[in-house]
Design a protein around this motif. Structure first.
Motif, mmCIF file in Angstrom:
data_model
loop_
_atom_site.group_PDB
_atom_site.id
_atom_site.type_symbol
_atom_site.label_atom_id
_atom_site.label_comp_id
_atom_site.label_asym_id
_atom_site.label_seq_id
_atom_site.Cartn_x
_atom_site.Cartn_y
_atom_site.Cartn_z
ATOM 1 N N SER A 159 21.258 54.206 87.078
ATOM 2 C CA SER A 159 20.432 53.070 87.506
ATOM 3 C C SER A 159 20.058 52.191 86.316
ATOM 4 O O SER A 159 20.033 50.950 86.417
ATOM 5 N N LEU A 160 19.793 52.843 85.173
ATOM 6 C CA LEU A 160 19.442 52.075 83.977
ATOM 7 C C LEU A 160 20.633 51.272 83.465
ATOM 8 O O LEU A 160 20.473 50.139 82.975
ATOM 9 N N ASN A 161 21.834 51.819 83.593
ATOM 10 C CA ASN A 161 23.030 51.070 83.205
ATOM 11 C C ASN A 161 23.192 49.811 84.067
ATOM 12 O O ASN A 161 23.564 48.737 83.563
ATOM 13 N N ARG A 162 22.906 49.929 85.367
ATOM 14 C CA ARG A 162 22.990 48.755 86.246
ATOM 15 C C ARG A 162 21.946 47.717 85.864
ATOM 16 O O ARG A 162 22.209 46.507 85.906
ATOM 17 N N TYR A 163 20.749 48.201 85.473
ATOM 18 C CA TYR A 163 19.697 47.280 85.056
ATOM 19 C C TYR A 163 20.093 46.545 83.770
ATOM 20 O O TYR A 163 19.904 45.325 83.650
ATOM 21 N N CYS A 164 20.644 47.273 82.811
ATOM 22 C CA CYS A 164 21.055 46.656 81.542
ATOM 23 C C CYS A 164 22.183 45.636 81.774
ATOM 24 O O CYS A 164 22.222 44.574 81.130
ATOM 25 N N LYS A 165 23.083 45.948 82.695
ATOM 26 C CA LYS A 165 24.165 45.011 82.992
ATOM 27 C C LYS A 165 23.623 43.752 83.667
ATOM 28 O O LYS A 165 24.051 42.626 83.364
ATOM 29 N N LYS A 166 22.662 43.935 84.564
ATOM 30 C CA LYS A 166 22.076 42.801 85.268
ATOM 31 C C LYS A 166 21.297 41.898 84.318
ATOM 32 O O LYS A 166 21.364 40.662 84.412
ATOM 33 N N GLU A 167 20.555 42.483 83.396
ATOM 34 C CA GLU A 167 19.754 41.717 82.447
ATOM 35 C C GLU A 167 20.527 41.324 81.195
ATOM 36 O O GLU A 167 19.951 40.747 80.273
ATOM 37 N N GLU A 168 21.831 41.694 81.167
ATOM 38 C CA GLU A 168 22.700 41.374 80.030
ATOM 39 C C GLU A 168 22.158 41.951 78.728
ATOM 40 O O GLU A 168 22.143 41.311 77.671
#
Length: 342
Positions: A159-168
């Protein structure tokens, strides 16, 4: 030609101190020799050997020391008792409980050394149990819990990886199958950097209030006490319920007013400078002793089993530590007196 051990031991050897202490406190009252024949080993020498070993060694190791260690050869005068001889001495010949020997020796140390007995520092420590070989009581439960916890951590990382990808954000976490303390520390440091870069502050909310459900009088344990049971009425439909409690109904907690009052009183008592100094000395005096026993003497696992034998072993370790400390103080006093006279 008979070897004279007296000439081979230096004057500052701890074996001389052990002989001096034991022979001064009249050790014959400790022994029951009614069942012994005239060819047995000298009980006073056997007691000195047991105490000189400080309780840190097994009986087989103690028998080996009597063969190869000059300090034990000096006490036994060249005799080499077997491990069974020491076993019979401890179980059959010592008629007085080991606590009484411990008290007698402590009284001797207080009389012949500078000891402040007005303040008692209390602490506790843990020793590894002498369990069966290759067994560990909680090993299976520990491994099972760690595996489940690791799976949950990896799910959060996804989930944190998806957040980092979304926030660049320039962070990507690897999903590992095996548990790793080093990787957990790396994750913690990375999360701390992300929070600082996004100006995210840690928030600690109070949550919902608990409601008093019932009060019970408990007589379990040494002291009776009144326990208050509280429950939370806002668990139904809460999105964080699975993270807060595993109960099928609602979150509950217990409170004991007497215990809370005692904790407040302790905190207030420790506010004065005198009592803070006592707390500081406790960490030095009590915790330092455990460090010497477990780290310096490498004694962190019990040799014996059963409650009575564990108590015997720990008291022997305590007597050995006190003897060692008394010997150190005695040598320091002798050096000080020699310097003052020179």
């Amino acid at each position: 030609m008979r070897f004279v051990y007296e000439d081979s031991i230096p004057d500052d050897a701890i074996s001389r101190t052990v002989k001096e202490v034991i022979e001064t406190i009249n050790p014959l009252k400790y022994f029951d020799l009614s069942h012994r024949n005239s060819h047995g080993y000298d009980s006073v020498n056997m007691l000195q050997c047991v105490l000189l070993a400080f309780g840190y060694v097994s009986l087989r190791k103690l028998a080996s020391l009597c063969r190869y260690d000059i300090r034990f050869q000096f006490i036994m005068d060249g005799q080499t008792p077997s491990h069974m001889a020491f076993h019979r001495f401890i179980h059959d010949d010592l008629k007085m409980p080991i606590e009484e020997i411990f008290y007698d020796l402590n009284r001797y140390f207080e009389k012949n050394d500078t000891i402040d007995a007005d303040i008692l520092y209390i602490d506790s420590t843990k020793f590894e149990d002498n369990a069966n070989k290759m067994t560990f009581v909680w090993m299976k439960a520990t491994k099972k819990f760690r595996e489940k916890r690791w799976i949950r951590i990896m799910d959060r990382l996804e989930s944190l990886n998806r957040y980092c990808k979304k926030e660049e954000l320039p962070y990507r976490f690897s999903i590992l199958k095996e548990f790793s303390f080093e990787y957990l520390a790396e994750i913690t440091d990375t999360l701390d950097r992300i929070m600082r870069s996004k100006h995210i502050e840690e928030q600690h909310g109070r949550g919902h209030a608990f409601t008093l459900e019932q009060t019970k009088e408990s007589v379990k344990g040494r002291y009776p006490r009144t326990i208050q049971f509280y429950h939370n009425e806002h668990c139904e439909g809460c999105p964080l319920r699975s993270q807060c409690t595993r109960s099928k109904h609602r979150r509950t907690l217990q409170r004991t007013d007497k215990l809370a009052e005692m904790q407040i009183e302790i905190r207030e008592n420790l506010m004065t400078e005198t009592r803070q100094e006592l707390l500081k000395q406790r960490s030095i005096q009590a915790e330092g002793i455990f460090g010497q026993i477990k780290q310096d003497q490498e004694y962190d696992r019990l040799w014996r089993r059963k409650k009575t034998m564990v108590k015997l072993e720990l008291l022997l370790v305590s007597i050995g530590h006190n003897l060692r400390k008394y010997h150190t103080h005695k040598m320091q006093k002798q050096k000080t007196n020699q310097k003052s006279h020179s």
